[in-house]
Scaffold this active site. Structure first.
Site, PDB file in Angstrom:
ATOM      1  N   LYS A 166       5.779   6.565  -6.490  1.00  0.00           N
ATOM      2  CA  LYS A 166       6.613   5.301  -6.613  1.00  0.00           C
ATOM      3  C   LYS A 166       6.657   4.144  -5.666  1.00  0.00           C
ATOM      4  O   LYS A 166       6.385   3.103  -6.131  1.00  0.00           O
ATOM      5  CB  LYS A 166       8.127   5.508  -7.253  1.00  0.00           C
ATOM      6  N   THR A 167       6.866   4.566  -4.382  1.00  0.00           N
ATOM      7  CA  THR A 167       6.892   3.531  -3.557  1.00  0.00           C
ATOM      8  C   THR A 167       5.236   3.119  -3.297  1.00  0.00           C
ATOM      9  O   THR A 167       5.277   1.771  -3.019  1.00  0.00           O
ATOM     10  CB  THR A 167       7.204   4.191  -2.048  1.00  0.00           C
TER      11      THR A 167
ATOM     12  N   LYS B  86      15.002  -1.123  -3.384  1.00  0.00           N
ATOM     13  CA  LYS B  86      15.212   0.236  -3.286  1.00  0.00           C
ATOM     14  C   LYS B  86      16.686   0.507  -3.305  1.00  0.00           C
ATOM     15  O   LYS B  86      17.357   0.546  -2.267  1.00  0.00           O
ATOM     16  CB  LYS B  86      14.453   0.855  -2.322  1.00  0.00           C
TER      17      LYS B  86
ATOM     18  N   GLU C   9      12.345   0.030  -7.178  1.00  0.00           N
ATOM     19  CA  GLU C   9      11.947   1.218  -7.378  1.00  0.00           C
ATOM     20  C   GLU C   9      13.054   2.339  -7.387  1.00  0.00           C
ATOM     21  O   GLU C   9      14.126   2.039  -6.900  1.00  0.00           O
ATOM     22  CB  GLU C   9      11.339   1.750  -5.988  1.00  0.00           C
ATOM     23  N   GLY C  10      13.002   3.118  -8.546  1.00  0.00           N
ATOM     24  CA  GLY C  10      14.165   4.160  -8.771  1.00  0.00           C
ATOM     25  C   GLY C  10      14.449   4.887  -7.606  1.00  0.00           C
ATOM     26  O   GLY C  10      13.783   4.706  -6.490  1.00  0.00           O
ATOM     27  N   VAL C  11      14.996   6.005  -7.902  1.00  0.00           N
ATOM     28  CA  VAL C  11      15.036   7.152  -6.826  1.00  0.00           C
ATOM     29  C   VAL C  11      14.773   8.449  -7.613  1.00  0.00           C
ATOM     30  O   VAL C  11      15.566   8.684  -8.718  1.00  0.00           O
ATOM     31  CB  VAL C  11      16.539   7.221  -6.149  1.00  0.00           C
TER      32      VAL C  11
ATOM     33  N   ASN D 187      -1.393   8.670 -10.726  1.00  0.00           N
ATOM     34  CA  ASN D 187      -1.470   8.539  -9.293  1.00  0.00           C
ATOM     35  C   ASN D 187      -1.938  10.002  -8.773  1.00  0.00           C
ATOM     36  O   ASN D 187      -1.150  10.969  -9.023  1.00  0.00           O
ATOM     37  CB  ASN D 187      -0.248   8.093  -8.422  1.00  0.00           C
TER      38      ASN D 187
ATOM     39  N   HIS E 287      -6.804   9.885  -4.755  1.00  0.00           N
ATOM     40  CA  HIS E 287      -6.166  10.250  -3.551  1.00  0.00           C
ATOM     41  C   HIS E 287      -6.704   9.715  -2.319  1.00  0.00           C
ATOM     42  O   HIS E 287      -7.843   9.626  -2.152  1.00  0.00           O
ATOM     43  CB  HIS E 287      -6.381  11.713  -3.211  1.00  0.00           C
TER      44      HIS E 287
HETATM   45  N1  LIG Z   1      -2.620   8.435  -4.091  1.00  0.00           N
HETATM   46  C1  LIG Z   1      -2.289   9.034  -3.224  1.00  0.00           C
HETATM   47  N2  LIG Z   1      -2.982   9.547  -2.271  1.00  0.00           N
HETATM   48  C2  LIG Z   1      -2.452  10.010  -0.870  1.00  0.00           C
HETATM   49  N3  LIG Z   1      -1.452  10.254  -0.689  1.00  0.00           N
HETATM   50  C3  LIG Z   1      -0.296   9.723  -1.843  1.00  0.00           C
HETATM   51  C4  LIG Z   1      -0.866   9.216  -2.627  1.00  0.00           C
HETATM   52  N4  LIG Z   1       0.258   8.928  -3.668  1.00  0.00           N
HETATM   53  C5  LIG Z   1       1.526   9.003  -2.804  1.00  0.00           C
HETATM   54  N5  LIG Z   1       0.897   9.755  -1.369  1.00  0.00           N
HETATM   55  C6  LIG Z   1       1.770  10.380  -0.620  1.00  0.00           C
HETATM   56  O1  LIG Z   1       2.641  11.283  -1.270  1.00  0.00           O
HETATM   57  C7  LIG Z   1       4.060  11.051  -0.689  1.00  0.00           C
HETATM   58  C8  LIG Z   1       4.905  10.704  -1.618  1.00  0.00           C
HETATM   59  O2  LIG Z   1       4.644   9.489  -2.071  1.00  0.00           O
HETATM   60  P1  LIG Z   1       5.676   8.109  -2.450  1.00  0.00           P
HETATM   61  O3  LIG Z   1       6.769   8.102  -1.232  1.00  0.00           O
HETATM   62  O4  LIG Z   1       5.135   6.887  -2.651  1.00  0.00           O
HETATM   63  O5  LIG Z   1       6.615   8.810  -3.563  1.00  0.00           O
HETATM   64  P2  LIG Z   1       7.925   8.330  -4.182  1.00  0.00           P
HETATM   65  O6  LIG Z   1       7.831   8.828  -5.664  1.00  0.00           O
HETATM   66  O7  LIG Z   1       8.129   7.098  -3.800  1.00  0.00           O
HETATM   67  O8  LIG Z   1       9.040   9.316  -3.401  1.00  0.00           O
HETATM   68  P3  LIG Z   1      10.438   9.350  -3.253  1.00  0.00           P
HETATM   69  O9  LIG Z   1      11.075   9.875  -4.975  1.00  0.00           O
HETATM   70  O10 LIG Z   1      10.835   9.913  -2.207  1.00  0.00           O
HETATM   71  O11 LIG Z   1      10.818   7.785  -3.363  1.00  0.00           O
HETATM   72  C9  LIG Z   1       3.965  10.074   0.452  1.00  0.00           C
HETATM   73  O12 LIG Z   1       3.780  10.740   1.771  1.00  0.00           O
HETATM   74  C10 LIG Z   1       2.662   9.114   0.511  1.00  0.00           C
HETATM   75  O13 LIG Z   1       1.946   8.654   1.425  1.00  0.00           O
HETATM   76  C1  LIG Z   2      14.918  13.033  -1.150  1.00  0.00           C
HETATM   77  C2  LIG Z   2      13.932  12.419  -1.992  1.00  0.00           C
HETATM   78  N1  LIG Z   2      12.721  11.748  -1.217  1.00  0.00           N
HETATM   79  C3  LIG Z   2      14.323  11.183  -2.814  1.00  0.00           C
HETATM   80  N2  LIG Z   2      14.744  10.149  -2.168  1.00  0.00           N
HETATM   81  C4  LIG Z   2      15.627  11.681  -3.730  1.00  0.00           C
HETATM   82  C5  LIG Z   2      15.041  12.715  -4.790  1.00  0.00           C
HETATM   83  C6  LIG Z   2      16.415  13.036  -5.882  1.00  0.00           C
HETATM   84  C7  LIG Z   2      15.898  14.120  -6.782  1.00  0.00           C
HETATM   85  C8  LIG Z   2      17.357  14.483  -7.653  1.00  0.00           C
HETATM   86  C9  LIG Z   2      16.635  15.610  -8.674  1.00  0.00           C
HETATM   87  O1  LIG Z   2      16.324  15.236  -9.734  1.00  0.00           O
HETATM   88  O2  LIG Z   2      16.760  16.720  -8.543  1.00  0.00           O
HETATM   89 MG   LIG Z   3       9.855   6.286  -2.822  1.00  0.00          MG
END
Ligand SMILES: Nc1ncnc2c1ncn2[C@@H]1O[C@H](COP(=O)(O)OP(=O)(O)OP(=O)(O)O)[C@@H](O)[C@H]1O
Ligand SMILES: C[C@H](N)[C@H](N)CCCCCC(=O)O
Ligand SMILES: [Mg+2]
Length: 231
Positions: A24-25, A46, A120-122, A180, A210
């Site tokens: 997501k991020t 966020k 961005e959600g969580v 992704n 990736h």
């Molecule tokens: N296409 C990609 N290739 C390589 N690494 C990736 C890719 N997409 C995400 N990642 C890695 O996977 C991890 C999770 O990605 P990201 O933080 O964007 O997920 P998120 O959904 O935002 O997580 P959260 O729920 O914690 O907010 C990070 O370390 C990121 O660098």
């Molecule tokens: C800690 C993690 N990186 C996220 N920020 C929070 C994820 C919450 C997930 C809750 C759930 O669905 O179990």
């Molecule tokens: Mg994130």
């Protein structure tokens, strides 16, 4: 510098995912870069961040950097929670309760300062935030079109279809989705993407490979902005 269209509702997106850790991020930051490349002044949020490293919330820092550093962190992230656990539990551990009002007020302020706001959600789409509301409620109150990030790994089809159902059940518009690649060894990868394209009934905004040390500016090369004409 783009004129801030304060009179019109902001363009923007609510970025959700099939799970936590699906990109997501990365995608939210990539969308920020895509919007900025069109000359727009972009803010990001966020609203709830659970889990910091050395006193920093990395999602927040990534989004602030993607926007060009102008956005105030207090508005980007009204709820910085230290523990990397479910946010309602992280809030309890921090002695706070997550409420919508500070988030909606911050959003309205950013929307007046920018042409677009990317939120961005969580975790996934239905994450509890307190006893009486969750992230789906937040998305509904923000009323932004939703971008779904599908973390491509075995099991993502079910998560993507369930999430899409939940998004539409809230009367929200799934304006697009991004595949992704979080598992570079996923079997039948292309067939899984094709299945999502057939079944999600929304525009695929891109397939991110990736990446080594994923840089949102690199990820932005694989993502396009939604065309508003069709879902
Ligand atoms: N296409 C990609 N290739 C390589 N690494 C990736 C890719 N997409 C995400 N990642 C890695 O996977 C991890 C999770 O990605 P990201 O933080 O964007 O997920 P998120 O959904 O935002 O997580 P959260 O729920 O914690 O907010 C990070 O370390 C990121 O660098
Ligand atoms: C800690 C993690 N990186 C996220 N920020 C929070 C994820 C919450 C997930 C809750 C759930 O669905 O179990
Ligand atoms: Mg994130």
């Amino acid at each position: 510098m783009a004129l801030c269209s304060s009179s019109l509702p902001p363009e923007g997106f609510f970025v959700t995912g099939t799970d936590t850790g699906v990109g997501k991020t990365l995608v939210a930051c990539a969308l920020v870069h895509c919007l900025r490349a069109e000359g727009r002044r972009v803010a990001a949020m966020k609203p709830i961040a659970a889990g910091c490293e050395d006193g920093q919330w990395l999602d927040v820092e990534a989004l602030v950097t993607a926007c060009g550093e102008w956005v105030p962190r207090t508005q980007v992230n009204p709820y910085p929670l230290p523990l990397p656990i479910a946010p309602h539990l992280a809030a309890r551990a921090a002695g706070v309760e997550i409420r919508p009002e500070p988030i909606l007020e911050a959003f309205r302020s950013l929307a007046q300062q920018a042409d677009a706001v990317v939120v961005e959600g969580v975790g996934g789409f239905r994450v509890p935030l307190a006893a009486d509301w969750d992230t789906a409620d937040l998305a509904a109150w923000l009323a932004l079109p939703v971008v779904l990030v599908v973390g491509m790994r075995l099991g993502c089809l079910n998560h993507a279809l369930l999430t899409t159902e939940a998004i539409r059940a809230r009367g929200l518009r799934l304006i697009g989705w991004v595949a992704n690649t979080i598992d570079p060894h996923m079997a039948a990868f292309q067939d899984n993407v094709a299945t999502l394209q057939e079944r999600l009934d929304a525009q695929c905004l891109g397939v991110i490979p990736h990446l080594d040390g994923p840089d949102p500016r690199v990820a932005a090369r694989w993502v396009r902005l939604p065309s508003h004409g069709r879902e």
